[in-house]
Design a protein around this motif. Sequence first.
Motif, PDB file in Angstrom:
ATOM      1  N   PHE A   1      22.140 -95.756  27.806  1.00 53.30           N
ATOM      2  CA  PHE A   1      20.863 -95.086  28.078  1.00 53.30           C
ATOM      3  C   PHE A   1      20.329 -94.536  26.848  1.00 53.30           C
ATOM      4  CE2 PHE A   1      21.657 -94.670  32.894  1.00 53.30           C
ATOM      5  CZ  PHE A   1      22.011 -95.949  33.165  1.00 53.30           C
ATOM      6  N   ASN A   2      20.865 -93.493  26.143  1.00 55.59           N
ATOM      7  CA  ASN A   2      20.512 -92.850  25.088  1.00 55.59           C
ATOM      8  C   ASN A   2      20.103 -93.820  23.650  1.00 55.59           C
ATOM      9  OD1 ASN A   2      20.356 -90.601  26.487  1.00 55.59           O
ATOM     10  ND2 ASN A   2      22.479 -89.939  25.982  1.00 55.59           N
ATOM     11  N   ASP A   3      20.935 -94.899  23.751  1.00 62.22           N
ATOM     12  CA  ASP A   3      20.707 -95.604  22.424  1.00 62.22           C
ATOM     13  C   ASP A   3      19.773 -96.970  22.583  1.00 62.22           C
ATOM     14  OD1 ASP A   3      22.779 -94.144  21.430  1.00 62.22           O
ATOM     15  OD2 ASP A   3      24.183 -95.644  21.922  1.00 62.22           O
ATOM     16  N   ILE A   4      19.315 -97.171  23.892  1.00 60.89           N
ATOM     17  CA  ILE A   4      18.388 -98.374  24.104  1.00 60.89           C
ATOM     18  C   ILE A   4      16.944 -97.821  24.059  1.00 60.89           C
ATOM     19  CG2 ILE A   4      17.244 -99.954  25.947  1.00 60.89           C
ATOM     20  CD1 ILE A   4      20.177 -99.890  27.231  1.00 60.89           C
ATOM     21  N   ALA A   5      16.539 -96.795  24.233  1.00 60.21           N
ATOM     22  CA  ALA A   5      14.923 -96.509  24.192  1.00 60.21           C
ATOM     23  C   ALA A   5      14.639 -96.520  22.617  1.00 60.21           C
ATOM     24  CB  ALA A   5      14.966 -94.986  24.593  1.00 60.21           C
ATOM     25  N   PRO A   6      15.129 -96.107  21.599  1.00 61.81           N
ATOM     26  CA  PRO A   6      14.661 -96.330  20.307  1.00 61.81           C
ATOM     27  C   PRO A   6      14.451 -97.672  19.724  1.00 61.81           C
ATOM     28  CG  PRO A   6      16.381 -94.758  20.289  1.00 61.81           C
ATOM     29  CD  PRO A   6      16.139 -95.275  21.624  1.00 61.81           C
ATOM     30  N   LEU A   7      15.223 -98.518  20.547  1.00 64.72           N
ATOM     31  CA  LEU A   7      15.117 -99.805  20.269  1.00 64.72           C
ATOM     32  C   LEU A   7      14.076-100.771  20.823  1.00 64.72           C
ATOM     33  CD1 LEU A   7      19.153-100.421  19.919  1.00 64.72           C
ATOM     34  CD2 LEU A   7      17.506-100.268  18.036  1.00 64.72           C
ATOM     35  N   LEU A   8      13.533-100.200  21.829  1.00 64.43           N
ATOM     36  CA  LEU A   8      12.567-100.999  22.652  1.00 64.43           C
ATOM     37  C   LEU A   8      11.105-101.156  22.159  1.00 64.43           C
ATOM     38  CD1 LEU A   8      13.421 -99.935  26.520  1.00 64.43           C
ATOM     39  CD2 LEU A   8      14.240-101.804  25.172  1.00 64.43           C
ATOM     40  N   SER A   9      10.439-102.202  22.384  1.00 65.60           N
ATOM     41  CA  SER A   9       9.038-102.552  22.025  1.00 65.60           C
ATOM     42  C   SER A   9       8.369-103.259  23.041  1.00 65.60           C
ATOM     43  CB  SER A   9       9.250-103.105  20.647  1.00 65.60           C
ATOM     44  OG  SER A   9       7.812-103.400  20.313  1.00 65.60           O
TER      45      SER A   9
ATOM     46  N   LEU B   1      19.212-107.631  38.608  1.00 64.27           N
ATOM     47  CA  LEU B   1      19.468-106.512  37.712  1.00 64.27           C
ATOM     48  C   LEU B   1      20.595-106.923  36.726  1.00 64.27           C
ATOM     49  CD1 LEU B   1      20.440-103.504  40.360  1.00 64.27           C
ATOM     50  CD2 LEU B   1      18.704-103.630  38.391  1.00 64.27           C
ATOM     51  N   LEU B   2      21.381-107.904  37.042  1.00 61.58           N
ATOM     52  CA  LEU B   2      22.393-108.165  35.995  1.00 61.58           C
ATOM     53  C   LEU B   2      21.476-109.072  34.822  1.00 61.58           C
ATOM     54  CD1 LEU B   2      25.702-109.130  37.757  1.00 61.58           C
ATOM     55  CD2 LEU B   2      25.165-107.243  35.989  1.00 61.58           C
ATOM     56  N   TYR B   3      20.758-110.171  35.315  1.00 64.57           N
ATOM     57  CA  TYR B   3      19.813-110.682  34.442  1.00 64.57           C
ATOM     58  C   TYR B   3      19.095-109.726  33.336  1.00 64.57           C
ATOM     59  CZ  TYR B   3      17.246-114.630  32.534  1.00 64.57           C
ATOM     60  OH  TYR B   3      16.656-115.627  31.560  1.00 64.57           O
ATOM     61  N   GLY B   4      18.359-108.717  34.084  1.00 67.88           N
ATOM     62  CA  GLY B   4      17.690-107.722  33.246  1.00 67.88           C
ATOM     63  C   GLY B   4      18.525-107.044  32.323  1.00 67.88           C
ATOM     64  N   ILE B   5      19.933-106.531  32.688  1.00 67.68           N
ATOM     65  CA  ILE B   5      20.726-105.992  31.979  1.00 67.68           C
ATOM     66  C   ILE B   5      21.083-106.677  30.685  1.00 67.68           C
ATOM     67  CG2 ILE B   5      22.941-104.949  31.671  1.00 67.68           C
ATOM     68  CD1 ILE B   5      22.499-103.846  34.776  1.00 67.68           C
ATOM     69  N   SER B   6      21.433-107.932  30.918  1.00 72.40           N
ATOM     70  CA  SER B   6      21.806-108.790  29.901  1.00 72.40           C
ATOM     71  C   SER B   6      20.715-109.101  28.855  1.00 72.40           C
ATOM     72  CB  SER B   6      22.238-110.351  30.450  1.00 72.40           C
ATOM     73  OG  SER B   6      21.078-111.065  30.920  1.00 72.40           O
TER      74      SER B   6
ATOM     75  N   THR C   1      18.678-107.985  23.290  1.00 72.65           N
ATOM     76  CA  THR C   1      17.771-107.576  22.325  1.00 72.65           C
ATOM     77  C   THR C   1      18.193-106.211  21.774  1.00 72.65           C
ATOM     78  OG1 THR C   1      16.510-106.640  24.160  1.00 72.65           O
ATOM     79  CG2 THR C   1      16.029-108.854  23.665  1.00 72.65           C
ATOM     80  N   CYS C   2      19.161-105.333  22.427  1.00 71.51           N
ATOM     81  CA  CYS C   2      19.290-103.994  21.965  1.00 71.51           C
ATOM     82  C   CYS C   2      20.780-103.841  21.358  1.00 71.51           C
ATOM     83  CB  CYS C   2      19.257-102.832  22.974  1.00 71.51           C
ATOM     84  SG  CYS C   2      17.607-102.881  23.449  1.00 71.51           S
ATOM     85  N   GLY C   3      21.681-104.784  21.709  1.00 71.13           N
ATOM     86  CA  GLY C   3      23.135-104.727  21.284  1.00 71.13           C
ATOM     87  C   GLY C   3      23.818-103.275  21.803  1.00 71.13           C
ATOM     88  N   THR C   4      23.284-102.901  22.903  1.00 69.75           N
ATOM     89  CA  THR C   4      24.178-101.711  23.545  1.00 69.75           C
ATOM     90  C   THR C   4      23.748-101.623  24.952  1.00 69.75           C
ATOM     91  OG1 THR C   4      24.489 -99.121  23.500  1.00 69.75           O
ATOM     92  CG2 THR C   4      22.370-100.097  22.841  1.00 69.75           C
TER      93      THR C   4
END
Length: 482
Positions: free
Chosen positions: A195-203, A179-184, A189-192
């Motif tokens: 939860f609400n701020d990550i979705a617009p930055l995903l591709s 989990l921690l590795y995935g969160i890192s 890649t997103c800088g945050t």
Amino acid sequence: MDYSQFLYMRDEISLIAVIVILFFADLFLCADRKEGQPSKILTVIPSLALFLQTIYVMVGISPDLQAEAFGGMYQTNGMMSVVKAILNIGTIIVFLMANGWMARSENTLKRGEFYLLTLCTLLGMYFMVSAGHFLMFFIGLELASIPMTALIAFTKNHQESAEAAAKYILTALFSSGLLLYGISLLYGTCGTLYFNDIAPLLSDCNWMQTTALVLFISGIGFKISLVPFHLWTADTYQGAPTTVTGYLSVISKGAAAFVLFVILAKVFAPLMEAWNTIMMWLIVLSITIANIFAVRQNNIKRFMAFSAISQAGYLVLGVMSCTAQGMTALVYYLFVYLVANLGVFLIINVTEQNSEKVLISDYNGFYETNPKLSFIMTLCLFSLAGIPPFAGFFSKFFIFMAAFKAGFPILVFIALVNTVISLYYYLLIVKAMYINKSKSPIATFQSDKCSLAGIALCALGVVLAGILSQVYEYINAFSYGL
């Protein structure tokens, strides 16, 4: 800092108050324990824990309005409060189940520790459910996991309990690392981590973000016991005290499933096509493999472990839709599964405490000596199998309907086929109790009053949740799509 934000954390603050009261009650009221002799006042601790938790449920049963605190790290809304109330109800039933076990001489001096550890795990699940930031989510996850290890090893003089705790903590550490590795990777890649701020930055073209998704699902899959992350489950369920096994099989699994829904739908929404495929395979594998292995079990706690793995597959079917209907179906399924599964564990627990029998074959002729317990266990098993008119039938119907409307008819068909298989192995226990004969069946025994109260609550939940549509409608009133 605006300290008024803590007012939004009504559930957490109230639970912390209960924990503090129990801690000082155990510390000062029981201070005269000498030479292994329990204080007379020590018997107050279980009653105090039950009383405080019941009052807490009654106060917190009305859901909060939607709000957030600390910049969005903590979030609360009606559905989150409903989930917390369901977890509370399950904890009260577990406390009722634990009363007879705690009264045994080897556990008497550790009563306070049991209730405090259990409530600490519940507090961690609260933070998980209300997390709006991955740091808050991870703190809650670890707060729930570490005390759980101590509960699993509670009977420290039993080798099986120590072995079960070792397997659980090693698995928890490994899953936390994933989990921690995935969160890192998400943060890189997103800088945050909001939860609400990550979705617009995903591709879906970013391989690091896709890897983060896979690692997150793998880590949470260990907590929910989804195949192939389930290998710890049977050994831990068998070795842990039965009361702890019941708590582990429902409360922690339910919290993790709800959080999985929220994070996949809110954070990883742009990668929905990828995680839909992953979750579909995990669900099929969990339901099918668990059903196959459940048929082969003779130890009833291992049997319930594979049953829990299969039920986890059904539970996360609600995740596939990411709609309000899917959320309602998941939470309703959680409530029904909670009362049915804990009902079975209550009867397993009182039987083990009075006869030390834990094999399915030991239940041969159980109806002849304990007909009332046999009847209630049959109700709970039928609910787990999804037989009408019990609540389990409707919970499966709603979860199947949500997945079907989301566009997964083949997945629903596979789940339906596996429901028939699960009916077969649940009926093995019913057959043992009513049809199989035994030269030395489990003798007639009298359950303690707390266990009887817990069994009655579970039986009422199994019957009434299937008859009264108000339960589903109440949950649906606070549901929301993501």
